[in-house]
Every structure is written in structure tokens, then in C-alpha cells.
Design a protein around this motif. Structure first.
Motif, PDB file in Angstrom:
ATOM      1  N   MET A   1       0.829  -1.199   0.000  1.00 10.06           N
ATOM      2  CA  MET A   1       0.000   0.000   0.000  1.00 10.06           C
ATOM      3  C   MET A   1       0.872   1.262   0.000  1.00 10.06           C
ATOM      4  SD  MET A   1      -3.019  -1.412  -0.054  1.00 10.06           S
ATOM      5  CE  MET A   1      -4.306  -0.307   0.531  1.00 10.06           C
ATOM      6  N   ASP A   2       0.225   2.422  -0.226  1.00 10.79           N
ATOM      7  CA  ASP A   2       0.962   3.691  -0.223  1.00 10.79           C
ATOM      8  C   ASP A   2       1.072   4.263   1.185  1.00 10.79           C
ATOM      9  OD1 ASP A   2       1.291   3.653  -2.993  1.00 10.79           O
ATOM     10  OD2 ASP A   2      -0.678   4.551  -3.319  1.00 10.79           O
ATOM     11  N   GLU A   3       0.053   4.040   1.998  1.00  6.43           N
ATOM     12  CA  GLU A   3       0.108   4.522   3.378  1.00  6.43           C
ATOM     13  C   GLU A   3      -0.319   3.405   4.311  1.00  6.43           C
ATOM     14  OE1 GLU A   3      -2.046   8.184   4.108  1.00  6.43           O
ATOM     15  OE2 GLU A   3      -1.122   9.120   2.346  1.00  6.43           O
ATOM     16  N   PHE A   4       0.319   3.355   5.474  1.00  6.50           N
ATOM     17  CA  PHE A   4       0.042   2.294   6.444  1.00  6.50           C
ATOM     18  C   PHE A   4       0.138   2.901   7.833  1.00  6.50           C
ATOM     19  CE2 PHE A   4       1.342  -0.974   9.383  1.00  6.50           C
ATOM     20  CZ  PHE A   4       0.677  -2.127   8.989  1.00  6.50           C
ATOM     21  N   ASP A   5      -0.923   2.769   8.614  1.00 10.76           N
ATOM     22  CA  ASP A   5      -0.913   3.346   9.950  1.00 10.76           C
ATOM     23  C   ASP A   5      -1.489   2.324  10.923  1.00 10.76           C
ATOM     24  OD1 ASP A   5      -0.722   5.534  11.885  1.00 10.76           O
ATOM     25  OD2 ASP A   5      -2.924   5.477  11.844  1.00 10.76           O
ATOM     26  N   LEU A   6      -0.679   1.939  11.910  1.00 10.29           N
ATOM     27  CA  LEU A   6      -1.090   0.883  12.844  1.00 10.29           C
ATOM     28  C   LEU A   6      -1.188   1.461  14.256  1.00 10.29           C
ATOM     29  CD1 LEU A   6       0.738  -2.596  13.080  1.00 10.29           C
ATOM     30  CD2 LEU A   6      -0.578  -1.587  14.909  1.00 10.29           C
ATOM     31  N   LYS A   7      -2.371   1.315  14.857  1.00  9.31           N
ATOM     32  CA  LYS A   7      -2.521   1.714  16.259  1.00  9.31           C
ATOM     33  C   LYS A   7      -3.042   0.503  17.009  1.00  9.31           C
ATOM     34  CE  LYS A   7      -3.610   6.620  15.643  1.00  9.31           C
ATOM     35  NZ  LYS A   7      -4.034   6.735  14.225  1.00  9.31           N
ATOM     36  N   SER A   8      -2.392   0.182  18.109  1.00  7.45           N
ATOM     37  CA  SER A   8      -2.852  -0.985  18.855  1.00  7.45           C
ATOM     38  C   SER A   8      -2.570  -0.789  20.341  1.00  7.45           C
ATOM     39  CB  SER A   8      -2.131  -2.243  18.343  1.00  7.45           C
ATOM     40  OG  SER A   8      -2.712  -3.383  18.935  1.00  7.45           O
ATOM     41  N   THR A   9      -3.540  -1.128  21.146  1.00  4.15           N
ATOM     42  CA  THR A   9      -3.365  -1.030  22.591  1.00  4.15           C
ATOM     43  C   THR A   9      -3.642  -2.391  23.193  1.00  4.15           C
ATOM     44  OG1 THR A   9      -4.314   1.182  22.377  1.00  4.15           O
ATOM     45  CG2 THR A   9      -3.996   0.344  24.618  1.00  4.15           C
ATOM     46  N   PRO A  10      -2.636  -3.005  23.864  1.00  3.48           N
ATOM     47  CA  PRO A  10      -2.868  -4.332  24.457  1.00  3.48           C
ATOM     48  C   PRO A  10      -4.088  -4.308  25.384  1.00  3.48           C
ATOM     49  CG  PRO A  10      -0.534  -3.802  24.488  1.00  3.48           C
ATOM     50  CD  PRO A  10      -1.249  -2.564  24.028  1.00  3.48           C
ATOM     51  N   GLY A  11      -4.938  -5.311  25.193  1.00  2.33           N
ATOM     52  CA  GLY A  11      -6.154  -5.403  26.009  1.00  2.33           C
ATOM     53  C   GLY A  11      -7.314  -4.582  25.463  1.00  2.33           C
ATOM     54  N   LYS A  12      -7.026  -3.676  24.533  1.00  2.00           N
ATOM     55  CA  LYS A  12      -8.104  -2.796  24.016  1.00  2.00           C
ATOM     56  C   LYS A  12      -8.471  -3.096  22.564  1.00  2.00           C
ATOM     57  CE  LYS A  12      -9.240   0.690  26.951  1.00  2.00           C
ATOM     58  NZ  LYS A  12      -8.398   1.547  27.717  1.00  2.00           N
ATOM     59  N   GLY A  13      -7.464  -3.324  21.736  1.00  2.00           N
ATOM     60  CA  GLY A  13      -7.775  -3.602  20.333  1.00  2.00           C
ATOM     61  C   GLY A  13      -6.784  -2.992  19.362  1.00  2.00           C
ATOM     62  N   THR A  14      -7.101  -3.166  18.095  1.00  2.51           N
ATOM     63  CA  THR A  14      -6.181  -2.763  17.030  1.00  2.51           C
ATOM     64  C   THR A  14      -6.939  -2.013  15.942  1.00  2.51           C
ATOM     65  OG1 THR A  14      -4.834  -4.715  17.485  1.00  2.51           O
ATOM     66  CG2 THR A  14      -4.513  -3.678  15.335  1.00  2.51           C
ATOM     67  N   GLU A  15      -6.312  -0.967  15.408  1.00  5.76           N
ATOM     68  CA  GLU A  15      -6.891  -0.272  14.247  1.00  5.76           C
ATOM     69  C   GLU A  15      -5.788  -0.047  13.228  1.00  5.76           C
ATOM     70  OE1 GLU A  15      -9.665   3.162  14.610  1.00  5.76           O
ATOM     71  OE2 GLU A  15      -8.263   4.128  13.225  1.00  5.76           O
ATOM     72  N   ILE A  16      -5.979  -0.601  12.039  1.00  7.94           N
ATOM     73  CA  ILE A  16      -4.985  -0.444  10.978  1.00  7.94           C
ATOM     74  C   ILE A  16      -5.645   0.262   9.794  1.00  7.94           C
ATOM     75  CG2 ILE A  16      -3.393  -1.647   9.412  1.00  7.94           C
ATOM     76  CD1 ILE A  16      -3.322  -3.896  11.570  1.00  7.94           C
ATOM     77  N   ARG A  17      -5.023   1.351   9.378  1.00  7.76           N
ATOM     78  CA  ARG A  17      -5.577   2.174   8.295  1.00  7.76           C
ATOM     79  C   ARG A  17      -4.587   2.166   7.146  1.00  7.76           C
ATOM     80  NH1 ARG A  17      -9.283   6.549   8.828  1.00  7.76           N
ATOM     81  NH2 ARG A  17      -9.377   5.892  11.005  1.00  7.76           N
ATOM     82  N   VAL A  18      -5.030   1.728   5.974  1.00  4.53           N
ATOM     83  CA  VAL A  18      -4.128   1.714   4.818  1.00  4.53           C
ATOM     84  C   VAL A  18      -4.782   2.437   3.641  1.00  4.53           C
ATOM     85  CG1 VAL A  18      -2.965  -0.438   5.482  1.00  4.53           C
ATOM     86  CG2 VAL A  18      -4.983  -0.538   4.015  1.00  4.53           C
ATOM     87  N   ARG A  19      -3.955   2.977   2.775  1.00  2.00           N
ATOM     88  CA  ARG A  19      -4.475   3.691   1.607  1.00  2.00           C
ATOM     89  C   ARG A  19      -3.704   3.324   0.351  1.00  2.00           C
ATOM     90  NH1 ARG A  19      -5.758   9.981   2.909  1.00  2.00           N
ATOM     91  NH2 ARG A  19      -7.529   9.620   4.291  1.00  2.00           N
ATOM     92  N   LYS A  20      -4.419   3.313  -0.758  1.00  2.00           N
ATOM     93  CA  LYS A  20      -3.758   3.163  -2.060  1.00  2.00           C
ATOM     94  C   LYS A  20      -4.320   4.243  -2.974  1.00  2.00           C
ATOM     95  CE  LYS A  20      -0.985   0.579  -4.614  1.00  2.00           C
ATOM     96  NZ  LYS A  20       0.408   0.413  -4.154  1.00  2.00           N
ATOM     97  N   TYR A  21      -3.413   4.937  -3.686  1.00  2.00           N
ATOM     98  CA  TYR A  21      -3.847   6.028  -4.553  1.00  2.00           C
ATOM     99  C   TYR A  21      -3.776   5.607  -6.022  1.00  2.00           C
ATOM    100  CZ  TYR A  21      -3.370   8.910  -0.382  1.00  2.00           C
ATOM    101  OH  TYR A  21      -3.502   9.431   0.867  1.00  2.00           O
ATOM    102  N   MET A  22      -4.586   6.271  -6.833  1.00  2.74           N
ATOM    103  CA  MET A  22      -4.613   5.997  -8.274  1.00  2.74           C
ATOM    104  C   MET A  22      -3.269   6.293  -8.927  1.00  2.74           C
ATOM    105  SD  MET A  22      -7.345   4.993  -9.848  1.00  2.74           S
ATOM    106  CE  MET A  22      -7.242   5.744 -11.481  1.00  2.74           C
ATOM    107  N   ASP A  23      -2.645   7.418  -8.502  1.00  6.39           N
ATOM    108  CA  ASP A  23      -1.353   7.753  -9.114  1.00  6.39           C
ATOM    109  C   ASP A  23      -0.465   8.449  -8.104  1.00  6.39           C
ATOM    110  OD1 ASP A  23      -2.809  10.220  -9.000  1.00  6.39           O
ATOM    111  OD2 ASP A  23      -3.489   9.848 -11.050  1.00  6.39           O
TER     112      ASP A  23
END
Ligand SMILES: Nc1ncnc2c1ncn2[C@@H]1O[C@H](COP(=O)(O)OP(=O)(O)O)[C@@H](O)[C@H]1O
Ligand SMILES: [Mg+2]
Length: 220
Positions: free
Chosen positions: A198-220
Motif C-alpha cells: 500500500m501507499d500509506e500504512f498506519d497501525l494503532k494498537s493497545t494491548p487489552g483494548k484492540g487494534t486499528e490499521i488504516r491503509v491507503r492506495k492512490y490511483m497515481d
């Protein structure tokens, strides 16, 4: 749905022969590049300007010509406003991820959205692969969660995928993203491979709470 072409012909036909009415209409359509049956905002004025040129040749009486133009203007205004707005693809799709079949669904929806956006086949597969890695991690490690797929229509067109869960979280993020870590499950692409796809990758995770991963891909 009303046939605007036919209605214009009827108005013109009240002022000139049927053959002239047809040629005035068809020439006005080709010059203005406006299809009366598919009016978009602003189209009516361009079409009317061309129709008026035709009417000037064949409806010599000023008052009659004005009446004719007003009739067509009213018709285009009414029909232009009653047409449904052009179809827009949904901006956001939410896929609950509870099991294997949801991984396949999320992957398929991602691919479809990429296809609609005009991504190349190779790019579609990259995004679909990233989605299945993220969805598989949810099923494997967090049991359940969700994937949202959003089209980006800002100055850079593309797709954003967010994977969220309220599972155990990732204790050592720097380890799983490091060269020391090798993914063994899924397609073996894992989080590191997903970041590369992917073009962008953002990982947030808190033990015991959960995980959120945000990724993006652009046309150009
Ligand atoms: N959503 C998640 N919730 C909790 N832990 C996760 C999650 N996603 C990944 N992990 C942890 O991060 C590790 C690395 O994940 P990944 O790179 O996909 O490789 P693999 O799944 O093959 O181990 C996993 O082994 C797991 O311990
Ligand atoms: Mg994995």
C-alpha cells in the motif's frame, strides 16, 4: 420517463414542417453535444442556444419565435429538474468480519471498488491482498471486528481500508514490523507485506483494548 426529444419536436413542429423540425433538433444536438433525454445541469442553456439559431432561420416572426423558445425553455427546465441525479458509487462500505466467508467478501468488495475507481488489475490485486491479510488477522487473533472500505475523492483519488477490532492488541508492534519477523499465516504477506503493498500504512494498537490499521492506495 418523458421523451424530451419528442416533446421538443412537437413544439418545433407547431412552427415549421416536421422535416425541418427534425433537422433543427438533430443539428442542435450535434452542435451543443447535449442529449435532451440525458440533461445535466447547465446543458439546457447550451442546447437552447443552438435551437434558437435554427429557429431564427425558420420562424421569422419575432413573437412566434419567442413563444417557441419559451415553450422549449420551460420543457427543458422541468425535465432537467425531474431527472434523477447521476448515480454515484457508495463512498463507504462496512463489512463485519466474523469468519472465513467475511474475509472473502471484504476482499471481493475491495477489488470491486478499485475496479470502479479505474485501478489497474495489478493494483486491484494488491489492495485485495492487503484486505485479506488484515481481515484474516482479525479472525485469527481478535475473533471478530470490521473492515471499512472508503473511496477517496479528494485531490488524490484512491481507496482507504480500515481494519478495526477490540481484540487483545499487538504487544510488540516494532517486532512484528521488523525484519526479524516472518509472517507464517495467511498468504505469508502479513502486516509488513501489507505495508509494502500500500501507499500509506498506519497501525494503532493497545494491548487489552484492540487494534486499528488504516491503509491507503492512490490511483497515481
Ligand atoms: N488484529 C490483531 N490483533 C492482535 N494481534 C495481531 C493482530 N494482527 C496481527 N497481530 C499480531 O501480529 C503478528 C504479526 O501479524 P502478521 O504480520 O499478519 O503475521 P502472521 O499473522 O503470519 O503472524 C501476529 O502473529 C499476531 O501476533
Ligand atoms: Mg497475518
Amino acid at each position: 420517463m418523458s421523451d424530451t426529444r419528442q416533446q421538443i419536436l412537437e413544439i418545433l413542429g407547431g412552427h415549421m414542417s416536421a422535416i425541418l423540425a427534425r433537422s433543427v433538433l438533430s443539428l442542435s444536438i450535434s452542435w451543443s453535444k447535449v442529449d435532451p433525454n440525458r440533461l445535466r445541469p447547465g446543458d439546457d442553456n447550451r442546447l437552447l442556444a443552438e435551437l434558437e439559431k435554427g429557429c431564427r432561420l425558420y420562424v421569422r416572426d419575432d413573437t412566434l419565435r419567442q413563444t417557441c423558445m419559451e415553450q422549449m425553455q420551460t420543457l427543458l427546465t422541468i425535465n432537467g429538474h425531474t431527472l434523477p441525479p447521476p448515480e454515484e458509487p457508495p463512498r463507504l462500505t462496512r463489512v463485519p468480519v466474523l469468519g472465513e466467508s467475511d474475509i472473502v467478501d471484504a476482499r471481493g468488495i475491495g477489488r470491486l471498488v478499485c475496479n470502479k475507481l479505474g485501478f489497474s488489475g495489478a493494483m486491484q490485486i494488491k489492495v485485495a491482498t492487503a484486505i485479506s491479510e488484515l481481515a484474516r488477522n482479525i479472525v485469527q487473533y481478535a475473533d471478530k471486528g470490521e473492515i471499512t472500505i472508503t473511496t477517496l475523492n479528494g485531490n488524490r483519488r484512491g481507496i482507504e481500508v480500515v481494519a478495526r477490532d477490540e481484540g487483545p492488541g499487538i504487544a510488540d508492534i516494532s517486532l512484528v514490523m521488523s525484519d526479524r519477523y516472518n509472517s507464517r499465516t495467511g498468504m505469508g504477506i502479513g502486516l509488513k507485506g501489507t505495508r509494502n503493498l500500500m501507499d500509506e500504512f498506519d497501525l494503532k494498537s493497545t494491548p487489552g483494548k484492540g487494534t486499528e490499521i488504516r491503509v491507503r492506495k492512490y490511483m497515481d
